[in-house]
Write an enzyme that holds these catalytic residues in place. Structure first.
Site, mmCIF file in Angstrom:
data_model
loop_
_atom_site.group_PDB
_atom_site.id
_atom_site.type_symbol
_atom_site.label_atom_id
_atom_site.label_comp_id
_atom_site.label_asym_id
_atom_site.label_seq_id
_atom_site.Cartn_x
_atom_site.Cartn_y
_atom_site.Cartn_z
ATOM 1 N N LYS A 181 73.707 38.245 16.742
ATOM 2 C CA LYS A 181 72.400 37.620 16.543
ATOM 3 C C LYS A 181 71.756 38.465 15.449
ATOM 4 O O LYS A 181 71.333 39.604 15.679
ATOM 5 C CB LYS A 181 71.595 37.665 17.845
ATOM 6 C CG LYS A 181 70.376 36.776 17.852
ATOM 7 C CD LYS A 181 69.157 37.565 17.492
ATOM 8 C CE LYS A 181 67.905 36.699 17.492
ATOM 9 N NZ LYS A 181 66.895 37.260 16.605
ATOM 10 N N GLY A 238 66.546 48.428 19.129
ATOM 11 C CA GLY A 238 65.236 47.859 18.801
ATOM 12 C C GLY A 238 64.175 48.393 19.734
ATOM 13 O O GLY A 238 64.227 49.558 20.164
ATOM 14 N N ARG A 240 61.619 48.867 23.038
ATOM 15 C CA ARG A 240 61.815 49.040 24.475
ATOM 16 C C ARG A 240 61.635 47.698 25.186
ATOM 17 O O ARG A 240 62.420 47.345 26.076
ATOM 18 C CB ARG A 240 60.780 50.044 24.971
ATOM 19 C CG ARG A 240 60.906 50.431 26.406
ATOM 20 C CD ARG A 240 60.102 51.693 26.579
ATOM 21 N NE ARG A 240 59.986 52.137 27.928
ATOM 22 C CZ ARG A 240 59.599 53.365 28.256
ATOM 23 N NH1 ARG A 240 59.308 54.232 27.325
ATOM 24 N NH2 ARG A 240 59.495 53.730 29.504
ATOM 25 N N GLY A 242 62.132 44.715 23.985
ATOM 26 C CA GLY A 242 63.286 43.858 23.698
ATOM 27 C C GLY A 242 64.483 44.269 24.538
ATOM 28 O O GLY A 242 65.143 43.434 25.165
ATOM 29 N N GLY A 243 64.772 45.565 24.568
ATOM 30 C CA GLY A 243 65.916 46.059 25.340
ATOM 31 C C GLY A 243 65.765 45.739 26.817
ATOM 32 O O GLY A 243 66.714 45.301 27.469
ATOM 33 N N GLU A 262 69.714 50.576 22.758
ATOM 34 C CA GLU A 262 69.120 51.819 22.267
ATOM 35 C C GLU A 262 67.677 51.504 21.960
ATOM 36 O O GLU A 262 67.388 50.629 21.151
ATOM 37 C CB GLU A 262 69.895 52.270 21.024
ATOM 38 C CG GLU A 262 69.566 53.670 20.606
ATOM 39 C CD GLU A 262 69.209 53.710 19.159
ATOM 40 O OE1 GLU A 262 70.077 53.483 18.310
ATOM 41 O OE2 GLU A 262 68.018 53.946 18.877
ATOM 42 N N CYS A 299 65.072 55.877 14.669
ATOM 43 C CA CYS A 299 64.964 56.130 16.109
ATOM 44 C C CYS A 299 64.980 57.625 16.398
ATOM 45 O O CYS A 299 64.605 58.053 17.479
ATOM 46 C CB CYS A 299 66.082 55.430 16.843
ATOM 47 S SG CYS A 299 67.625 55.475 15.956
ATOM 48 N N GLU A 389 56.417 56.077 21.872
ATOM 49 C CA GLU A 389 56.936 56.071 20.507
ATOM 50 C C GLU A 389 56.003 55.273 19.604
ATOM 51 O O GLU A 389 55.654 54.136 19.908
ATOM 52 C CB GLU A 389 58.332 55.427 20.482
ATOM 53 C CG GLU A 389 58.954 55.397 19.096
ATOM 54 C CD GLU A 389 60.248 54.581 19.023
ATOM 55 O OE1 GLU A 389 61.217 55.079 18.463
ATOM 56 O OE2 GLU A 389 60.284 53.438 19.528
HETATM 57 P P1 NAP Z 1 62.653 44.055 18.463
HETATM 58 O O1 NAP Z 1 61.359 43.366 18.550
HETATM 59 O O2 NAP Z 1 63.114 44.784 19.654
HETATM 60 O O3 NAP Z 1 63.740 42.959 18.044
HETATM 61 C C1 NAP Z 1 65.116 43.260 17.879
HETATM 62 C C2 NAP Z 1 65.929 42.023 18.195
HETATM 63 O O4 NAP Z 1 65.847 41.748 19.586
HETATM 64 C C3 NAP Z 1 65.456 40.771 17.481
HETATM 65 O O5 NAP Z 1 66.581 40.013 17.134
HETATM 66 C C4 NAP Z 1 64.629 40.080 18.529
HETATM 67 O O6 NAP Z 1 64.594 38.668 18.453
HETATM 68 C C5 NAP Z 1 65.355 40.437 19.805
HETATM 69 N N1 NAP Z 1 64.423 40.434 20.927
HETATM 70 C C6 NAP Z 1 63.329 41.217 21.069
HETATM 71 N N2 NAP Z 1 62.710 40.943 22.235
HETATM 72 C C7 NAP Z 1 63.435 39.960 22.827
HETATM 73 C C8 NAP Z 1 63.298 39.237 24.038
HETATM 74 N N3 NAP Z 1 62.274 39.460 24.856
HETATM 75 N N4 NAP Z 1 64.218 38.279 24.343
HETATM 76 C C9 NAP Z 1 65.237 38.038 23.505
HETATM 77 N N5 NAP Z 1 65.416 38.692 22.318
HETATM 78 C C10 NAP Z 1 64.533 39.634 21.990
HETATM 79 O O7 NAP Z 1 62.665 45.104 17.280
HETATM 80 P P2 NAP Z 1 62.151 44.982 15.764
HETATM 81 O O8 NAP Z 1 61.880 43.573 15.422
HETATM 82 O O9 NAP Z 1 63.159 45.666 14.978
HETATM 83 O O10 NAP Z 1 60.839 45.859 15.687
HETATM 84 C C11 NAP Z 1 59.771 45.782 16.589
HETATM 85 C C12 NAP Z 1 59.491 47.155 17.166
HETATM 86 O O11 NAP Z 1 60.670 47.684 17.740
HETATM 87 C C13 NAP Z 1 59.096 48.230 16.159
HETATM 88 O O12 NAP Z 1 57.734 48.204 15.839
HETATM 89 C C14 NAP Z 1 59.492 49.491 16.874
HETATM 90 O O13 NAP Z 1 58.494 49.889 17.753
HETATM 91 C C15 NAP Z 1 60.695 49.105 17.660
HETATM 92 N N6 NAP Z 1 61.973 49.536 17.041
HETATM 93 C C16 NAP Z 1 62.511 50.679 17.470
HETATM 94 C C17 NAP Z 1 63.695 51.116 16.912
HETATM 95 C C18 NAP Z 1 64.327 52.378 17.380
HETATM 96 O O14 NAP Z 1 65.360 52.702 16.850
HETATM 97 N N7 NAP Z 1 63.771 53.078 18.332
HETATM 98 C C19 NAP Z 1 64.340 50.395 15.919
HETATM 99 C C20 NAP Z 1 63.761 49.201 15.502
HETATM 100 C C21 NAP Z 1 62.580 48.792 16.086
HETATM 101 P P3 NAP Z 1 63.642 37.869 17.448
HETATM 102 O O15 NAP Z 1 64.405 37.845 16.220
HETATM 103 O O16 NAP Z 1 63.550 36.533 18.039
HETATM 104 O O17 NAP Z 1 62.359 38.612 17.335
#
Ligand code: NAP
Length: 523
Positions: A181, A238, A240, A242-243, A262, A299, A389
């Site tokens: 995805k 990504g 927390r 989302g995970g 992660e 991260c 974070e």
């Molecule tokens: P994200 O929101 O976690 O999204 C990553 C992926 O997971 C995307 O493809 C997203 O889908 C999917 N996803 C997220 N929530 C979901 C859910 N409830 N159900 C199904 N799929 C889901 O991460 P991001 O877009 O990269 O960034 C957002 C925030 O994540 C940042 O502001 C940061 O705080 C954090 N982040 C942390 C790290 C790290 O390494 N610690 C890295 C990246 C981001 P969609 O495409 O549909 O949104």
């Protein structure tokens, strides 16, 4: 050159709904439109993966390795086209993306070598002993691929943690088909890399269901993928939230599956007093450089520094204050991420006891400005908000009364990807007391370095207790990552002709534990 289509087991397929990528710096829409994958696209990709798994999972290791090397060559050959598209979509600079391409293809090649080495199969043979009471059976064990893996591309590494990133490389190495995805922030980059993998699949003569790439912007796509009964495991990097959502989707399946997510980490850095007294200014300069590198979108960003109050700490803070104004604002990956950063930093600044140290240069609304706070250990402990974070170029310096208070703070922290000690020889005795705490808290412990660099090697651990990852027993970087997508199977008293080749007597090809002793079998 981009089609804007999803790649489903060899077929490039359009769709009814579409979205566009956005230039991270200008906010302008980028061509072309990308089809939003539908639920039937998910089902078709997963069905093809399950079918292809029957062939790919038992492919000769040499062929699997050759496929990984071919995919690496094809990604490498994308050259500047890939870099330019990734630059526009992510706002990351050229040198970083060229480096990331090198890391991505290097990773695939390292996994190719690992596949051929074969030790990851964990081969074990316990010979029968009919004279024992009760008689001991012949037992032989190897690890087999789990099955099709769903990989979620990460926003912050459009190459190394995305379509052909560590999760995909390790899943392929384990013999698992992959349905990616792609992250909607970089669909063009994803299509280019996905096209290279698809070509490698075809030219290697593999069933095309070995790899599919789906794009889309709503959570339903990811949910459908995780919930598809043919998916056997998930790799994610990504947020927390989302995970956790993906873990919940897995737990609610009829057959739950492992989710290797992660998520968040603030990566504590301890400045041991004697080392700090030696070079407070140099450490402060390196700290500001590390926290602001890549707009802090790692991260492993050093989100919290623990130090003992005193003159050296005052000098460290003063130098950080002096260095911050020359830190240029940098474009962040997406508007969502820069908005979340602003909100996070504003919340952090409003917590009781948070004192501003300094800020970097202001940029456009797409940019993240470096920002550092300091707080006493007692105020830090009163509010869990300090531990959250803030994804971007920010950090907090926590001033502790003494090293026992440093230890208390470390003990109270959630699981982390890394923990760092800056120390000299005269700090070793006190540092030794902190090590058991750090081992309990983090996946990687560093000395006299900054945690942002993550080498792809055999001994690397990019993991850690929750919430750094959903499963602290694994790593998402380095060759040990293959272990996440394997399952042990034991064969008891099977006739020689039915045994897997690697477990037949005399035909062992890699490190095997025979009757308890490790042996490098003769080829
Ligand atoms: P994200 O929101 O976690 O999204 C990553 C992926 O997971 C995307 O493809 C997203 O889908 C999917 N996803 C997220 N929530 C979901 C859910 N409830 N159900 C199904 N799929 C889901 O991460 P991001 O877009 O990269 O960034 C957002 C925030 O994540 C940042 O502001 C940061 O705080 C954090 N982040 C942390 C790290 C790290 O390494 N610690 C890295 C990246 C981001 P969609 O495409 O549909 O949104």
């Amino acid at each position: 050159m981009l089609t804007g289509k999803n790649h489903i087991a060899g077929e490039w397929r359009g769709g009814d709904r579409s979205f566009t990528a956005v230039d991270a710096a200008s906010g302008d829409k980028l061509e072309p439109h990308f089809a939003e994958a539908s639920k039937s696209d998910v089902a078709d990709a997963c069905a093809a993966a399950a079918e292809a798994q029957k062939v790919f999972g038992s492919l000769a290791l040499g062929k699997r390795a050759a496929f990984l090397r071919l995919a690496a060559d094809k990604i490498d050959a994308l050259g500047d086209t890939l870099t330019q598209r990734a630059m526009a979509e992510s706002g990351l600079p050229e040198a970083r993306l060229n480096g990331e391409r090198g890391r991505t293809v290097g990773q695939l090649r390292l996994f190719a070598d690992e596949v051929e080495n074969g030790a990851w199969q964990g081969l074990r043979i316990d010979h029968a002993n009919p004279d024992r009471t009760p008689p001991k059976p012949d037992l032989r064990m190897r690890k087999i691929p789990l099955g099709p893996v769903a990989v979620f591309g990460a926003s912050n590494f459009p190459l190394a943690f995305s379509v052909a990133g560590g999760d995909t490389a390790s899943a392929f190495a384990a013999g698992c088909c992959v349905v990616v995805k792609g992250h909607p922030a970089h669909p063009g980059t994803s299509e280019l890399v996905g096209g290279a993998i698809a070509e490698a699949v075809k030219e290697s003569g593999l069933p095309e269901g070995v790899f599919s790439l789906l794009s889309g912007t709503d959570f339903e796509l990811g949910e459908a993928l995780v919930k598809d009964a043919r998916i056997a495991a998930v790799g994610f990097t990504g947020s927390r939230s989302g995970g956790l959502a993906l873990m919940e989707h897995s737990a609610n399946r009829e057959v739950p599956i492992p989710v290797f997510a992660e998520m968040s980490s603030i990566n504590p850095v301890v400045l041991m007093p004697n080392r700090l007294a030696e070079a407070p200014e140099a450490l402060a300069e390196a700290y500001v450089g590390s926290l602001s590198m890549g707009a802090g979108q790692f991260c492993t960003n050093p989100g919290i520094v623990l130090t003992v109050e005193g003159e050296a700490t005052d000098r460290f803070i003063a130098k950080a204050r002096e260095a911050l104004p020359s830190v240029a604002a940098q474009t962040m990956l997406t508007k969502g991420i820069s908005d979340a950063y602003r909100k996070g930093i504003s919340t952090l600044g409003s917590l009781d006891g948070a004192e501003p140290v300094g800020v970097g240069q202001e940029g456009s609304s797409a940019c993240g400005r470096a920002e550092v706070y300091t707080v006493s250990a007692s105020a830090f402990r009163k509010d869990n908000g300090f531990e959250e974070e803030v994804f971007g170029p920010s950090s907090i310096i926590v001033r502790c009364r003494d090293l026992s208070e440093v230890a208390e703070i470390l003990e109270s922290l959630e699981g982390q990807l890394t923990a760092t000690l800056h120390l000299n020889e005269t700090d070793h005795q006190e540092a030794a007391k902190l090590l058991p705490v750090l081992e309990q808290r983090a996946g990687r412990i560093l000395a006299n370095a900054w945690p942002t660099g993550v080498d792809v090697t055999h001994a690397m651990v990019h993991g850690g207790p929750f919430p750094a990852t959903s499963d602290g027993r694994s790593t998402s970087v380095g060759t040990l990552a293959i272990d996440r997508f394997l399952r042990p199977v034991c064969y008891q008293d099977l006739p020689e002709s039915l045994l897997p080749e690697a477990l037949k007597e005399g035909s062992l090809g890699s490190l095997t534990r025979v009757d308890g002793t490790y042996q490098l079998a003769e080829k």
